[in-house]
Design a protein around this motif. Sequence first.
Motif, mmCIF file in Angstrom:
data_model
loop_
_atom_site.group_PDB
_atom_site.id
_atom_site.type_symbol
_atom_site.label_atom_id
_atom_site.label_comp_id
_atom_site.label_asym_id
_atom_site.label_seq_id
_atom_site.Cartn_x
_atom_site.Cartn_y
_atom_site.Cartn_z
ATOM 1 N N HIS A 102 0.860 -1.181 0.000
ATOM 2 C CA HIS A 102 0.000 0.000 0.000
ATOM 3 C C HIS A 102 0.901 1.238 0.000
ATOM 4 N N VAL A 103 0.908 1.955 -1.101
ATOM 5 C CA VAL A 103 1.829 3.076 -1.269
ATOM 6 C C VAL A 103 1.769 4.083 -0.115
ATOM 7 N N PRO A 104 0.585 4.539 0.331
ATOM 8 C CA PRO A 104 0.572 5.573 1.374
ATOM 9 C C PRO A 104 1.100 5.101 2.723
ATOM 10 N N LEU A 105 1.199 3.778 2.919
ATOM 11 C CA LEU A 105 1.579 3.248 4.223
ATOM 12 C C LEU A 105 3.041 2.830 4.293
ATOM 13 N N VAL A 106 3.754 2.836 3.162
ATOM 14 C CA VAL A 106 5.142 2.372 3.130
ATOM 15 C C VAL A 106 5.994 3.436 2.442
ATOM 16 N N HIS A 107 7.010 3.938 3.143
ATOM 17 C CA HIS A 107 7.855 4.987 2.579
ATOM 18 C C HIS A 107 8.660 4.435 1.406
ATOM 19 N N PRO A 108 8.826 5.223 0.333
ATOM 20 C CA PRO A 108 9.518 4.705 -0.847
ATOM 21 C C PRO A 108 10.981 4.343 -0.609
ATOM 22 N N VAL A 109 11.663 5.027 0.295
ATOM 23 C CA VAL A 109 13.063 4.678 0.552
ATOM 24 C C VAL A 109 13.147 3.314 1.251
ATOM 25 N N TYR A 110 12.233 3.065 2.186
ATOM 26 C CA TYR A 110 12.176 1.736 2.802
ATOM 27 C C TYR A 110 11.811 0.684 1.752
ATOM 28 N N ALA A 111 10.806 0.992 0.922
ATOM 29 C CA ALA A 111 10.382 0.035 -0.094
ATOM 30 C C ALA A 111 11.520 -0.297 -1.048
ATOM 31 N N ALA A 112 12.325 0.700 -1.422
ATOM 32 C CA ALA A 112 13.450 0.456 -2.324
ATOM 33 C C ALA A 112 14.429 -0.538 -1.714
ATOM 34 N N LYS A 113 14.756 -0.345 -0.454
ATOM 35 C CA LYS A 113 15.701 -1.242 0.212
ATOM 36 C C LYS A 113 15.122 -2.644 0.358
ATOM 37 N N ALA A 114 13.860 -2.740 0.771
ATOM 38 C CA ALA A 114 13.228 -4.049 0.973
ATOM 39 C C ALA A 114 13.074 -4.799 -0.342
ATOM 40 N N LEU A 115 12.659 -4.101 -1.384
ATOM 41 C CA LEU A 115 12.458 -4.750 -2.674
ATOM 42 C C LEU A 115 13.780 -5.235 -3.257
ATOM 43 N N ALA A 116 14.820 -4.423 -3.153
ATOM 44 C CA ALA A 116 16.131 -4.851 -3.641
ATOM 45 C C ALA A 116 16.618 -6.077 -2.882
ATOM 46 N N THR A 117 16.316 -6.135 -1.592
ATOM 47 C CA THR A 117 16.702 -7.310 -0.806
ATOM 48 C C THR A 117 16.041 -8.559 -1.359
#
Length: 364
Positions: A102-117
Amino acid sequence: MPDQTTNPLANPEGFKLGVFAANADGGLAITTVPERWRASWADNVAAAQIADRAGLDFFLPIARWQGFGGETRAREHSFETFTWAAALAALTERIAVFSTVHVPLVHPVYAAKALATVDHVSGGRAGLNIVCGWNPAEFAMFGATPDERGYERAAEWIRIIERAYTEDAPFDFDGAYYNLKGVVSRPASIQTPRPMTMNAAFGPPGRDFAAQHCDMLFSTFSDIADGARHVADISARADAAGRDVGIHTVCHVVCRDSADEAREAYDRYALHEADHDAVANHMAGKKQFSKSHDEDAYTRYAQRFAGGAGTYPLVGTPDMIAADIARIAAEGYRGTALSFLDYTAELPHFCEHVLPLLKEAGLR
């Protein structure tokens, strides 16, 4: 073209098949029958490995924070999807493993790190399902409210992630929704400029967002014969954006040796023993806030919401289901995500009996 060749969905050949919603209690079914999906971790591992060994293309979760009540407290139990995807990526070999956010609930910088992981754990098989959200009760848990202009936020969100992967130095971002300083995220994803992305959208804003920012778009239909209308609309939006977007749909499956047995099983779990209070809550919220289905679907096809969240039912023998999938492909869809009442009990039967028929038809 982006380099996403490590992702099995990048192969343009064949009609794509995936498993949907196994991370949540019940999957997409809202029912009280004792054999309904319980979504334990062991269950999820087993289902993912069955799909992986059978050569299915993707494993896709839903993102749920709060259930729909009723006797079963439907979908209240679910696994967070970045963690879930990383763990399953380590336990599978070739299947694409998505996270749903859910985009509004997850910061994009965190999402970038988690997705790359997840992408590194999987060797380049990660995918991202971008959701703006529709359920006010879930957003209230985070002290937030759904945004009517959510796709504008999502456009900034995904641009930040792409820049975090592709820019050589830290960057500032000054947008309408995000004001960020010195953004950096290393390691970048294996897939470039980012892992494969998808969005499930029925309305024009979501479809425009997918046309501009996603590799795949999932859309519902009430009747297969009506599918081409949605394909034409989405394709026109993608053409206007100068992009190719793979159009997929979602189905729930009841596959049995006879048509009567399949219909009896479907009526039992999705009609006679549905969790009717939870179904009513789910349908009311979807109708008011989601706009994810044709307006008449809520009255004409109520059983489908108990059976599979309003998705199209594939109910019958292997021959009947293969024929329906062929009809969906003929309408222009490139694939479908599938849900089952009990994934580990029913997915092997589907793979053993339906996949060969699809191969004979030239779809796999």
